[in-house]
Design an enzyme around this catalytic site. Structure first.
Site, PDB file in Angstrom:
ATOM      1  N   TYR A   1      45.874  43.071  42.445  1.00 32.46           N
ATOM      2  CA  TYR A   1      44.659  42.334  42.791  1.00 32.46           C
ATOM      3  C   TYR A   1      43.634  43.257  43.450  1.00 32.46           C
ATOM      4  O   TYR A   1      42.437  43.220  43.129  1.00 32.46           O
ATOM      5  CB  TYR A   1      45.038  41.193  43.728  1.00 32.46           C
TER       6      TYR A   1
ATOM      7  N   LYS B   1      39.930  44.025  42.004  1.00 28.11           N
ATOM      8  CA  LYS B   1      38.758  43.647  42.783  1.00 28.11           C
ATOM      9  C   LYS B   1      37.948  44.859  43.231  1.00 28.11           C
ATOM     10  O   LYS B   1      36.737  44.752  43.452  1.00 28.11           O
ATOM     11  CB  LYS B   1      39.181  42.802  43.990  1.00 28.11           C
TER      12      LYS B   1
END
Length: 276
Positions: free
Chosen positions: A166, A170
């Site tokens: 993640y 991101k």
């Protein structure tokens, strides 16, 4: 309803629930016409119906943002339904956490695909529509600004243990944002990002025993932040609490409003002052 976004066509991925739903409702309340997307048709239709009930316009393009051909279908829905494309919010996503030694290739790739590859494909599919419209407007002596808002996270700006997939995705979307601001500046497209801190959604609200899950394409994914950890995080937030989906939507709206027409290639953190 107000008219700051009157008649603008906005596509918001992952807008059937949570933050995405609130983004769609906020843009609609300002006069935008919405293309609603969710993995599941039911929540997508519920969001669209809520917009219509409030006097707005909305259509649904359900399905996974990672499926082959989705990006083209998403863009086509906006053009066919409303005749144009003005705002794209790349919001769809979820978390599938693990420490590095336990993370599988499937976990890694799934999160990269939904948070990084899908926004890339959506923007790539939008390019021909945006460039054609921009050229028409330039020939007519018009300066019309369009908006792309990519959703990042403080996991992407500062990293987060247990979220290497993640965090990578991101962080990557911030690079995408800066690059697209340069590529699309000639088309009068503002490309910016909002990095969320702790926001209270189904991805952060978990049971004490850690058994909260969501279903993503037949997979049961464990989600949630331990309530004790969430309480500790709240103590670290200068504003004293986690954010709401409505507040998260407000941050996205800032980059969609005409007042942001000379802001591009930037990101803001919506986290109540909390950074990692």
């Amino acid at each position: 309803m107000t008219d700051k976004l009157n008649g603008r066509v906005a596509l918001v991925s992952g807008s059937g629930r949570g933050i995405g739903r609130e983004i769609a409702l906020k843009l609609a309340s300002e006069g935008a016409r919405l293309v609603i997307n969710d993995l599941d048709p039911d929540p997508a239709n519920e969001t669209a119906e809520a917009i219509r009930a409030a006097g707005g316009e909305a259509v649904v393009c359900a399905g996974s943002v990672t499926e082959d051909g989705f990006a083209e279908r998403f863009i086509k829905t906006g053009v066919d339904s409303f005749g144009g494309l003005d705002i794209i919010v790349n919001n769809a996503g979820y978390t599938w956490d693990s420490v590095v030694q336990k993370m599988t290739d499937e976990q890694w790739q799934a999160i990269i695909d939904v948070h990084l590859t899908a926004p890339f494909k959506i923007m790539r599919a939008a390019q021909s529509v945006i460039s054609a419209k921009a050229k028409e407007e330039a020939a007519a002596g018009q300066e019309v600004f369009r908006k792309v808002v990519n959703i990042s996270s403080i996991a992407g700006t500062g990293g987060n243990a247990g979220q290497i997939n993640y965090s990578a995705a991101k962080a990557g979307i911030l690079g995408v944002t800066k690059t697209m601001a340069k590529e699309w500046g000639r088309y009068k497209v503002n490309v910016n990002a909002v990095a969320f801190g702790p926001i209270r959604t189904r991805l952060t609200e978990g049971s004490a025993d850690g058994d909260s899950t969501i279903k993503v394409e037949e997979k049961e994914i464990k989600v949630g932040v331990n309530p004790e950890l969430l309480t500790q995080m709240e103590r670290m937030i200068p504003l004293g609490r986690v954010g709401t989906p409505e507040e998260a939507a407000g941050a996205v709206y800032l980059f969609c409003a005409p007042e942001s027409n000379f802001i591009s290639g930037q990101h803001i953190i919506c986290g109540g002052g909390f950074v990692i």
